[in-house]
Design a protein around this motif. Structure first.
Motif, mmCIF file in Angstrom:
data_model
loop_
_atom_site.group_PDB
_atom_site.id
_atom_site.type_symbol
_atom_site.label_atom_id
_atom_site.label_comp_id
_atom_site.label_asym_id
_atom_site.label_seq_id
_atom_site.Cartn_x
_atom_site.Cartn_y
_atom_site.Cartn_z
ATOM 1 N N MET A 1 0.860 -1.173 0.000
ATOM 2 C CA MET A 1 0.000 0.000 0.000
ATOM 3 C C MET A 1 0.900 1.228 0.000
ATOM 4 N N LYS A 2 0.684 2.107 -0.975
ATOM 5 C CA LYS A 2 1.534 3.278 -1.136
ATOM 6 C C LYS A 2 0.689 4.544 -1.194
ATOM 7 N N PHE A 3 1.154 5.569 -0.477
ATOM 8 C CA PHE A 3 0.531 6.881 -0.472
ATOM 9 C C PHE A 3 1.570 7.890 -0.939
ATOM 10 N N THR A 4 1.100 9.007 -1.503
ATOM 11 C CA THR A 4 2.011 10.006 -2.049
ATOM 12 C C THR A 4 1.696 11.386 -1.491
ATOM 13 N N ALA A 5 2.774 12.090 -1.099
ATOM 14 C CA ALA A 5 2.688 13.485 -0.670
ATOM 15 C C ALA A 5 3.467 14.324 -1.678
ATOM 16 N N THR A 6 2.831 15.377 -2.190
ATOM 17 C CA THR A 6 3.499 16.220 -3.189
ATOM 18 C C THR A 6 3.722 17.625 -2.622
ATOM 19 N N GLN A 7 4.712 18.300 -3.184
ATOM 20 C CA GLN A 7 4.980 19.657 -2.700
ATOM 21 C C GLN A 7 3.880 20.636 -3.096
ATOM 22 N N THR A 8 2.933 20.204 -3.925
ATOM 23 C CA THR A 8 1.773 21.044 -4.229
ATOM 24 C C THR A 8 0.703 20.939 -3.149
ATOM 25 N N GLY A 9 0.940 20.113 -2.115
ATOM 26 C CA GLY A 9 0.024 20.057 -0.981
ATOM 27 C C GLY A 9 -1.036 18.988 -1.059
ATOM 28 N N LYS A 10 -0.811 17.969 -1.881
ATOM 29 C CA LYS A 10 -1.789 16.887 -2.006
ATOM 30 C C LYS A 10 -1.199 15.594 -1.436
ATOM 31 N N PHE A 11 -1.981 14.937 -0.590
ATOM 32 C CA PHE A 11 -1.618 13.633 -0.050
ATOM 33 C C PHE A 11 -2.679 12.652 -0.533
ATOM 34 N N SER A 12 -2.272 11.573 -1.208
ATOM 35 C CA SER A 12 -3.273 10.665 -1.771
ATOM 36 C C SER A 12 -2.784 9.233 -1.771
ATOM 37 N N GLY A 13 -3.746 8.350 -1.871
ATOM 38 C CA GLY A 13 -3.488 6.920 -1.935
ATOM 39 C C GLY A 13 -4.799 6.203 -2.125
ATOM 40 N N PRO A 14 -4.784 4.876 -2.012
ATOM 41 C CA PRO A 14 -6.018 4.107 -2.228
ATOM 42 C C PRO A 14 -7.169 4.573 -1.330
ATOM 43 N N GLY A 15 -8.180 5.159 -1.947
ATOM 44 C CA GLY A 15 -9.374 5.587 -1.223
ATOM 45 C C GLY A 15 -9.170 6.772 -0.300
ATOM 46 N N PHE A 16 -8.124 7.570 -0.532
ATOM 47 C CA PHE A 16 -7.828 8.665 0.391
ATOM 48 C C PHE A 16 -7.180 9.837 -0.338
ATOM 49 N N THR A 17 -7.681 11.051 -0.053
ATOM 50 C CA THR A 17 -7.062 12.285 -0.538
ATOM 51 C C THR A 17 -7.217 13.339 0.549
ATOM 52 N N ALA A 18 -6.145 14.097 0.791
ATOM 53 C CA ALA A 18 -6.191 15.147 1.805
ATOM 54 C C ALA A 18 -5.172 16.222 1.468
ATOM 55 N N ARG A 19 -5.320 17.336 2.141
ATOM 56 C CA ARG A 19 -4.347 18.422 2.047
ATOM 57 C C ARG A 19 -3.159 18.089 2.951
#
Length: 167
Positions: A1-19
């Motif tokens: 299971m992998k989630f990604t945080a970007t310098q544009t302020g988006k955190f996302s992964g399977p079934g999940f997105t947040a600031r």
């Protein structure tokens, strides 16, 4: 299971997105990361442990390893010390971070496996995912999310989860 945080302020992964918010020094290649530069290291990092303040919240619902914090918990950030990038007990003579803080930023801390296997002195320590300040000001190199988002994320995460920090 992998989630990604970007310098544009988006955190996302399977079934999940947040600031989210990352380091005030931006995102840098892990090989360019240095202790105290305020940058978040690009790469994919395993999730290790979840620390929490038991005096401020109930244990988070998660299948990840939980560690209740104590007032004497710290983290060594002295590159020349043998315990660099490791948890320590306070008082501690070398440079360190206090994990039991007056503010609420470290009420929940997700330890990321950055520069820990093996530890390379000076390449950065204590890359955590923790709670964002109310105004989402940049971190010292960590990933920060709102409390409700981080607690929801912990419910979704399983052992072996990874966090990618990307440009």
């Amino acid at each position: 299971m992998k989630f990604t945080a970007t310098q544009t302020g988006k955190f996302s992964g399977p079934g999940f997105t947040a600031r989210c918010v990352l380091g005030k020094g931006g995102v840098v290649k892990a090989s360019q990361k240095r202790e105290g530069d305020g940058a978040s290291p690009a790469g994919t990092w395993p999730v290790r442990n979840v620390f929490f303040r038991p005096d401020r919240l109930d244990p988070p619902v998660t299948s990840l390893p939980l560690v209740p914090l104590k007032p004497y918990d710290g983290w060594c950030d002295a590159p020349d010390h043998r315990l660099y990038n490791r948890p320590v007990s306070l008082p501690f003579s070398a440079s360190h971070e206090k994990l039991w803080r007056d503010d609420h930023v470290y009420d929940v801390i997700v330890e990321l496996g950055y520069n820990d296997d093996p530890v390379t002195p000076g390449l950065g320590s204590a890359i955590f995912m923790h709670l964002a300040r109310p105004n989402f000001e940049p971190t010292e190199g960590c990933i920060a999310l709102e409390q409700n988002d981080l607690l929801t994320l912990l419910e979704l995460m399983v052992p072996g989860a990874e966090i990618e920090i990307s440009f």
